[in-house]
Structures are given as structure tokens and as C-alpha cells.
Write an enzyme that holds these catalytic residues in place. Sequence first.
Site, PDB file in Angstrom:
ATOM      1  N   LYS A  72       0.906  -1.110   0.158  1.00  0.00           N
ATOM      2  CA  LYS A  72       0.050  -0.015   0.120  1.00  0.00           C
ATOM      3  C   LYS A  72       0.948   1.259   0.001  1.00  0.00           C
ATOM      4  O   LYS A  72       2.082   1.336   0.543  1.00  0.00           O
ATOM      5  CB  LYS A  72      -0.839  -0.004   1.274  1.00  0.00           C
ATOM      6  N   TYR A  90      16.343  30.762   2.430  1.00  0.00           N
ATOM      7  CA  TYR A  90      15.180  31.763   2.925  1.00  0.00           C
ATOM      8  C   TYR A  90      15.555  32.018   4.149  1.00  0.00           C
ATOM      9  O   TYR A  90      15.601  31.217   5.195  1.00  0.00           O
ATOM     10  CB  TYR A  90      13.727  30.868   2.505  1.00  0.00           C
TER      11      TYR A  90
HETATM   12  C1  LIG Z   1      -0.510  -1.864   6.769  1.00  0.00           C
HETATM   13  C2  LIG Z   1      -1.191  -2.706   7.254  1.00  0.00           C
HETATM   14  C3  LIG Z   1      -0.074  -3.868   7.618  1.00  0.00           C
HETATM   15  C4  LIG Z   1       1.250  -4.040   7.603  1.00  0.00           C
HETATM   16  O1  LIG Z   1       1.773  -3.413   8.949  1.00  0.00           O
HETATM   17  P1  LIG Z   1       3.301  -3.376   9.043  1.00  0.00           P
HETATM   18  O2  LIG Z   1       3.211  -2.850  10.585  1.00  0.00           O
HETATM   19  O3  LIG Z   1       4.116  -2.465   8.026  1.00  0.00           O
HETATM   20  O4  LIG Z   1       3.757  -4.715   8.868  1.00  0.00           O
HETATM   21  C5  LIG Z   1      -1.107  -5.268   8.078  1.00  0.00           C
HETATM   22  N1  LIG Z   1      -2.354  -5.165   8.090  1.00  0.00           N
HETATM   23  C6  LIG Z   1      -3.005  -4.205   7.958  1.00  0.00           C
HETATM   24  C7  LIG Z   1      -4.545  -4.187   7.986  1.00  0.00           C
HETATM   25  C8  LIG Z   1      -2.673  -2.881   7.505  1.00  0.00           C
HETATM   26  O5  LIG Z   1      -3.324  -1.687   7.572  1.00  0.00           O
END
Ligand SMILES: *Cc1c(COP(=O)(O)O)cnc(C)c1O
Length: 334
Positions: free
Chosen positions: A33, A243
Amino acid sequence: MAFIKINKENFFHNLSQFTKKTGSKEAIGIVLKDNAYGHGLELMAQLSQEFGLTQAVVRTYQEAKRIKPYFQKILILGDYAVQDEACSFALNSLEDIDKAEQGSMVELKVDTGMHRNGVALEQIREALERIEHRELILVGVMTHNRSADELSSELFWQQKNFEEVKKIVKNFGISNIYFHSFNSATALRLPCNKEETIRLGIGAYGYSELPNIYETLDLKPVLSLWAKKIATRTLKKGQRVGYGGTYVAPKEMLISTYDLGYGDGWMRSSSLEAFVTAENLPILGRVSMDYVSLESSQDEVCIFDNALKAGKQLNTISYELMTQLHKDIERIVL
Ligand SMILES: *Cc1c(COP(=O)(O)O)cnc(C)c1O
């Protein structure tokens, strides 16, 4: 524009560490993601496939469509369910069930204590009835842990609740689905063999946000951020940079401008307390939209090669630092 190096060997190394725990590559759902935590969605999908992974997890259906060629199955965490033979959709609420397209593959998310998404334990039966009634195909039941990366026993309390969830689902007469609750921190803390699949995010990219007291796997950072030199000049003692002229040269200095700024997703707040790069160079003065200044004349500089350490300097976590990196930054595989 700045550029990102992706260390394929380290990525494969991390995945191997976790496959040792799960016993198989099929038991890993690689979480891609948010542009694969800033690493690049298609690129990491391709490398995951090359390693032999078969499952991925993303946020949107849009993301899933881009990586379909690389996986047998993709779980989508935050979009309405539609029919797609390679994709299953997390149902985050009872309403999600009503919005799902008939015949779509779904995974029911149950709230075991995080109180963010999912149906309550008391709603499971109703949810399963609605899923049947709407003729959705239930392939999984899942939950998410709120404190797996903290020094507390809450993880065990949530795991116990999830065992209860499994009983309720089985008593309803449902079998042949898979149950999953492990993120990286859980997979690091608990044996993985009883889980049918783990949702592996940050660990694959090389980090554990667990307190040091926990034994962890040997993980190696996959991403490093680099910037290229744009211009070099000599500052006289007392001259100011950037800046607001917040940095005053304490002596004559050779400085260069590099092509990284907040427009690339690098935090401007990193100039409040000078961020020190991987090569020990403090950022001089304010971060501009497209530039930072450093006391260096190197053609290329490494801004960070460890997002956990860099994140600590910036008062944030590795996740945030990496996901902010602009998707247009070129990613180069080593
Ligand atoms: C982002 C997410 C993960 C992964 O989590 P990590 O801590 O990066 O391993 C697993 N399950 C769900 C539902 C998530 O949203």
C-alpha cells in the site's frame, strides 16, 4: 530531482528471514500500500514476484489493478468490493457488505480491540448472514493489532479475542476460509506457523519499530534517498544561506545546493533542528521546495539510508518518512 536506490539483495534477505518463520513463501502477503511504503508500487511488486511471493495487500482497487500481473491474489484493504477473480476486499463495516457487488470476494474484518475498522464480535453472525444473503464469496476473516510493536501484553489479549472470532465463525458453519491477524511486529514477536498468512509490511522493507528489548530478526534497510549537486559556491564568514537567511556561515565554507526539497516529500521541518545526513552533513538553513544546502562538493549525497534512524531525528516513524517520498522520484534497483 533526487533519486532513490532500492537494494534488491536486502529486500530478498528480509523476505528470507520471514519465510524462515512462516515456513513458506505462499504464507506471506506483501503489503504494497501507499506506493509500497514509498519504495515504488510496480517495482516492488515485480521484485516480490521474482522472489516467489504470490500474495499482496494494497489499499485501493486502483493499486491492485496496477500489480495484477505479478500476483495470484491481492487483498484490498480500503475500497468497495467488486467482482475480480484475483482480488478480495476487506469489509470494514456492516455497511461495506451492503455496498459490495454481488459475487465479489470478501474478507470480513473483525474489531478485536483496535477500534478503528471492522465489525464487533457481537456483529459477526449478522455480518455472516448478510454476506450470504448478498451472495458475496467469503474467503477470509481478519483482524489488526494495535500494539504489537509496543512493550505490552495487549497483543495477547487481542490474539485471544481473535481465537474467539474463529470459534464464532466456525460455529456458524463456515470452513475453508483463512484467518489472518499478523502484521510485521506480530510476526517478529510470535511464532508464525499457526497463521495461514501474514501481512508483511515494514519488516520486508528492513525495519522493526519494536523496542530493543525484543529479540528481532536481522533486517536490512532497502531504500536510500540520494540527491544530486546543482551548484557550488564559497560562503564568506557571516554570509547566510537560503530563505530567511537562518544559517550563518561561522567561517569560510564551500557549500553546494542539492536537488531535494519539500516538493519531493522531504520534510521542511527537518531544517528546524538541522537534519544530519547519512554522511554526517547537517542541512544548512531552510529546506526549500526543491533544494537543500550542504557543506559538500560531492556530486551525489546520501540523505538517509536508514529510515528508522532518520525518522528518530525528525520525530516520526520510518513508515511516515518513506511514504511521503514523492512517487515521481526515480527509483533505481541495485
Ligand atoms: C499496513 C497494514 C499492515 C502492515 O503493517 P506493518 O506494520 O507495516 O507490517 C497489515 N495489516 C493491515 C490491516 C494494515 O493496514
